[in-house]
Design a protein around this motif. Structure first.
Motif, PDB file in Angstrom:
ATOM      1  N   PHE A  80      45.927  53.826  41.885  1.00 22.51           N
ATOM      2  CA  PHE A  80      46.899  52.873  41.348  1.00 22.51           C
ATOM      3  C   PHE A  80      48.271  53.531  41.201  1.00 22.51           C
ATOM      4  N   LEU A  81      49.260  52.955  41.874  1.00 18.50           N
ATOM      5  CA  LEU A  81      50.656  53.373  41.716  1.00 18.50           C
ATOM      6  C   LEU A  81      51.366  52.241  40.984  1.00 18.50           C
ATOM      7  N   PHE A  82      51.783  52.502  39.742  1.00 23.28           N
ATOM      8  CA  PHE A  82      52.316  51.450  38.888  1.00 23.28           C
ATOM      9  C   PHE A  82      53.830  51.312  39.049  1.00 23.28           C
ATOM     10  N   ALA A  83      54.302  50.092  38.860  1.00 20.33           N
ATOM     11  CA  ALA A  83      55.732  49.791  38.861  1.00 20.33           C
ATOM     12  C   ALA A  83      55.965  48.700  37.826  1.00 20.33           C
ATOM     13  N   SER A  84      57.118  48.028  37.916  1.00 20.77           N
ATOM     14  CA  SER A  84      57.464  47.058  36.875  1.00 20.77           C
ATOM     15  C   SER A  84      57.438  45.606  37.330  1.00 20.77           C
ATOM     16  N   ASP A  85      57.550  45.337  38.616  1.00 24.44           N
ATOM     17  CA  ASP A  85      57.585  43.952  39.077  1.00 24.44           C
ATOM     18  C   ASP A  85      56.926  43.847  40.437  1.00 24.44           C
ATOM     19  N   GLY A  86      56.643  42.615  40.837  1.00 26.86           N
ATOM     20  CA  GLY A  86      55.902  42.390  42.069  1.00 26.86           C
ATOM     21  C   GLY A  86      56.596  42.888  43.302  1.00 26.86           C
TER      22      GLY A  86
ATOM     23  N   LEU B 182      49.588  43.917  42.867  1.00 21.09           N
ATOM     24  CA  LEU B 182      49.320  43.153  41.649  1.00 21.09           C
ATOM     25  C   LEU B 182      50.563  43.084  40.781  1.00 21.09           C
ATOM     26  N   GLY B 183      50.667  42.015  39.999  1.00 21.46           N
ATOM     27  CA  GLY B 183      51.810  41.854  39.102  1.00 21.46           C
ATOM     28  C   GLY B 183      51.634  40.623  38.244  1.00 21.46           C
ATOM     29  N   LYS B 184      52.719  39.920  37.983  1.00 19.89           N
ATOM     30  CA  LYS B 184      52.764  38.673  37.210  1.00 19.89           C
ATOM     31  C   LYS B 184      51.781  38.640  36.050  1.00 19.89           C
ATOM     32  N   GLY B 185      50.566  38.093  36.236  1.00 21.98           N
ATOM     33  CA  GLY B 185      49.636  37.933  35.127  1.00 21.98           C
ATOM     34  C   GLY B 185      48.995  39.205  34.635  1.00 21.98           C
ATOM     35  N   MET B 186      49.393  40.335  35.150  1.00 25.86           N
ATOM     36  CA  MET B 186      48.733  41.598  34.810  1.00 25.86           C
ATOM     37  C   MET B 186      48.745  41.867  33.304  1.00 25.86           C
ATOM     38  N   THR B 187      49.869  41.607  32.645  1.00 25.21           N
ATOM     39  CA  THR B 187      49.965  41.820  31.198  1.00 25.21           C
ATOM     40  C   THR B 187      50.022  40.495  30.451  1.00 25.21           C
ATOM     41  N   ALA B 188      49.549  39.421  31.071  1.00 21.69           N
ATOM     42  CA  ALA B 188      49.543  38.085  30.447  1.00 21.69           C
ATOM     43  C   ALA B 188      50.941  37.625  30.071  1.00 21.69           C
ATOM     44  N   GLY B 189      51.959  38.148  30.774  1.00 24.64           N
ATOM     45  CA  GLY B 189      53.327  37.735  30.517  1.00 24.64           C
ATOM     46  C   GLY B 189      54.004  38.474  29.384  1.00 24.64           C
ATOM     47  N   TYR B 190      53.370  39.514  28.852  1.00 25.55           N
ATOM     48  CA  TYR B 190      53.949  40.229  27.708  1.00 25.55           C
ATOM     49  C   TYR B 190      55.037  41.220  28.110  1.00 25.55           C
ATOM     50  N   LEU B 191      54.765  42.033  29.124  1.00 31.51           N
ATOM     51  CA  LEU B 191      55.680  43.103  29.504  1.00 31.51           C
ATOM     52  C   LEU B 191      55.665  43.265  31.012  1.00 31.51           C
ATOM     53  N   PRO B 192      56.774  43.754  31.592  1.00 36.98           N
ATOM     54  CA  PRO B 192      56.810  43.949  33.042  1.00 36.98           C
ATOM     55  C   PRO B 192      55.866  45.056  33.473  1.00 36.98           C
ATOM     56  N   MET B 193      54.959  44.732  34.387  1.00 40.71           N
ATOM     57  CA  MET B 193      54.071  45.740  34.956  1.00 40.71           C
ATOM     58  C   MET B 193      53.519  45.218  36.269  1.00 40.71           C
ATOM     59  N   SER B 194      53.473  46.082  37.259  1.00 38.29           N
ATOM     60  CA  SER B 194      52.835  45.767  38.537  1.00 38.29           C
ATOM     61  C   SER B 194      52.141  47.016  39.039  1.00 38.29           C
ATOM     62  N   ALA B 195      51.378  46.856  40.102  1.00 37.95           N
ATOM     63  CA  ALA B 195      50.667  48.006  40.659  1.00 37.95           C
ATOM     64  C   ALA B 195      50.430  47.805  42.141  1.00 37.95           C
ATOM     65  N   THR B 196      50.507  48.883  42.877  1.00 38.41           N
ATOM     66  CA  THR B 196      50.052  48.923  44.257  1.00 38.41           C
ATOM     67  C   THR B 196      48.733  49.675  44.252  1.00 38.41           C
ATOM     68  N   VAL B 197      47.684  48.976  44.637  1.00 35.96           N
ATOM     69  CA  VAL B 197      46.340  49.562  44.654  1.00 35.96           C
ATOM     70  C   VAL B 197      46.058  50.041  46.072  1.00 35.96           C
ATOM     71  N   VAL B 198      45.695  51.292  46.213  1.00 31.34           N
ATOM     72  CA  VAL B 198      45.567  51.922  47.532  1.00 31.34           C
ATOM     73  C   VAL B 198      44.133  52.408  47.720  1.00 31.34           C
ATOM     74  N   ALA B 199      43.539  52.047  48.841  1.00 32.10           N
ATOM     75  CA  ALA B 199      42.189  52.520  49.150  1.00 32.10           C
ATOM     76  C   ALA B 199      42.174  54.042  49.262  1.00 32.10           C
TER      77      ALA B 199
END
Length: 443
Positions: free
Chosen positions: A115-121, A274-291
């Motif tokens: 998982f490589l995390f970021a803030s938006d989609g 992944l993004g948007k509903g990840m934190t149920a709309g509380y805070l900006p968070m997204s992720a790129t999931v890599v095999a």
């Protein structure tokens, strides 16, 4: 200091327009489109500065999966505040982020995920593009520099994501900045997947990856393909050795009725955004999931050219991670997917039975709790969908238009009574919007 108790919503709109620039908004028309100035929220309702309540039928732009002020999520956020709000993930770790990644790893449809995390989609999509591109370079494979995307696609507004997108909304202006991609037809075209499969076969030696919104093109107007067609696309990628990137910014975390749309399609992408509903709309968070097999190509000596020199200051924010972890647990504890199944069926039938027959309605499309009501004669009356959304706001339901479409994307925890309220209001708003001057809610 001004006494806010004496400041009206109109005053707040004027103050807003004087200092804030809103995205996807013509600011010259902003005050005329009934903007809601939110002060607080309760459950599925937003409450404006005048105390008026609005059912949030767009989940605050498809984010608020469980509504607002969810006690368990509030508690998770407060508890994390007592530990640490943020620490950098560049070369260091954070306990809550590790726990979130471990929990996600058990449910995402990606083999041996990283998982490589970021803030938006859009940032998650950009990361996926860079990872796919560098993956082939790290393997010593030359020429794999192209991407295949679809007509009517939308993947975000950064330059790479914009390049993948099909344009519209004035983005033609930025064509000189966009890189070219192979373009399969929109999901609206029955040949879409077949053409994409042919393009994969013909261009496999130059393709870094195929990028697709699995199952439904949401911002494209809720354009849906069959799960079997998505599986066919995934097989073509696998057979020809092309990476598959699934953009589940919108569809992830239960929106289509399974935790991920890829689950419904029986596919396991190489990269998952992944993004948007990840934190149920509380805070900006997204992720790129890599095999794991893709991530392995980046392993090598410290600071070598195999390293992914990419990251974000707020990537893996601890507060967001704490909320995201508790949200993932709540989706299971509250059996949210069962509610999505029931409420999506109710919404679909209500729209087909009560909205589709109304004058001026061209089509209704749904996928899980994502719905679009498409209006006729967009070229002759391009503002009717906008007027309909304004009229709905006047009647206490927050909706949003997108071109000829009125989008209904309610919280996943929405009730049967609230679905009826949305559809009732939409029917009245459509009638209001026939006139250039929408009827007020109390008329």
């Amino acid at each position: 200091m001004r006494d806010n108790a004496r400041v009206t919503a109109e005053d707040w709109i004027d103050r807003d327009a004087a200092v804030v620039w809103h995205g996807f908004t013509q600011m010259a028309a902003y005050p005329d489109n009934a903007p809601v100035i939110v002060e607080r929220a309760e459950g599925h309702e937003l409450i404006d500065v005048d105390g008026r309540r609005y059912l949030d039928a767009v989940s605050s732009l498809w984010l608020s999966t469980l509504g607002h002020r969810v006690p368990e999520l509030d508690d998770a956020l407060r508890a994390q505040l007592d530990r640490v709000a943020h620490s950098t993930m560049l070369g260091n770790g954070n306990r809550i982020v590790i726990e979130l990644a471990e929990s996600l790893a058990r449910v995402v449809p990606v083999d041996d995920p990283r998982f490589l995390f970021a803030s938006d989609g859009a940032s998650a999509v950009e990361q996926a593009l860079r990872i796919a591109f560098q993956h082939w370079h790290n393997l010593g494979v030359a020429g794999r520099t192209q991407y295949l995307a679809f007509g009517d696609a939308y993947h975000g507004d950064t330059i790479g994501a914009l390049s993948l997108g099909a344009g519209g909304f004035g983005t033609d202006l930025f064509d000189p900045l966009r890189f070219p991609v192979l373009r399969a037809p929109s999901f609206a075209d029955p040949s879409s997947i077949s053409v994409a499969v042919e393009l994969i076969g013909a261009h496999a030696d130059t393709l870094a990856a195929v990028v697709v919104e699995p199952l439904v093109q949401a911002a494209g107007g809720v354009l849906v393909v069959e799960p079997d067609d998505m599986a066919r696309l995934a097989r073509a990628c696998r057979d020809h050795g092309v990476l598959l990137i699934c953009d589940e910014i919108v569809t992830g975390f239960g929106r289509t009725g399974t935790l991920f749309a890829s689950d419904r399609c029986g596919i396991r992408p190489d990269l998952l955004c992944l993004g948007k509903g990840m934190t149920a709309g509380y805070l900006p968070m997204s992720a790129t999931v890599v095999a794991g097999a893709v991530a392995a190509s980046f392993l090598g000596p410290d600071l070598s050219t195999r390293t992914l020199f990419h990251g974000h200051s707020y990537g893996g924010n601890a507060l967001a991670a704490a909320v995201a972890l508790r949200h993932l647990q709540l989706l299971d504890e509250r059996d949210i997917l069962t509610n999505v199944e029931h409420r999506s069926a109710q919404l679909h039938h209500a729209l087909v039975d009560r909205i589709l027959p109304l004058p001026g309605v061209r089509d209704v499309r749904t996928c899980g709790l994502i719905a679009a009501v498409e209006l006729e004669d967009f070229d002759a009356d391009p503002l009717r969908a906008r007027r309909t959304s304004v009229a709905a706001v006047g009647r206490g339901v927050l909706l949003r238009s997108l071109g000829p479409n009125i989008l209904v994307v309610p919280p996943l925890s929405i009730s049967a009574l609230e679905i009826d309220r949305v559809v009732d209001t939409l029917a009245l708003a459509l009638a209001d919007a026939v006139d250039d001057h929408p009827v007020a809610a109390d008329d």
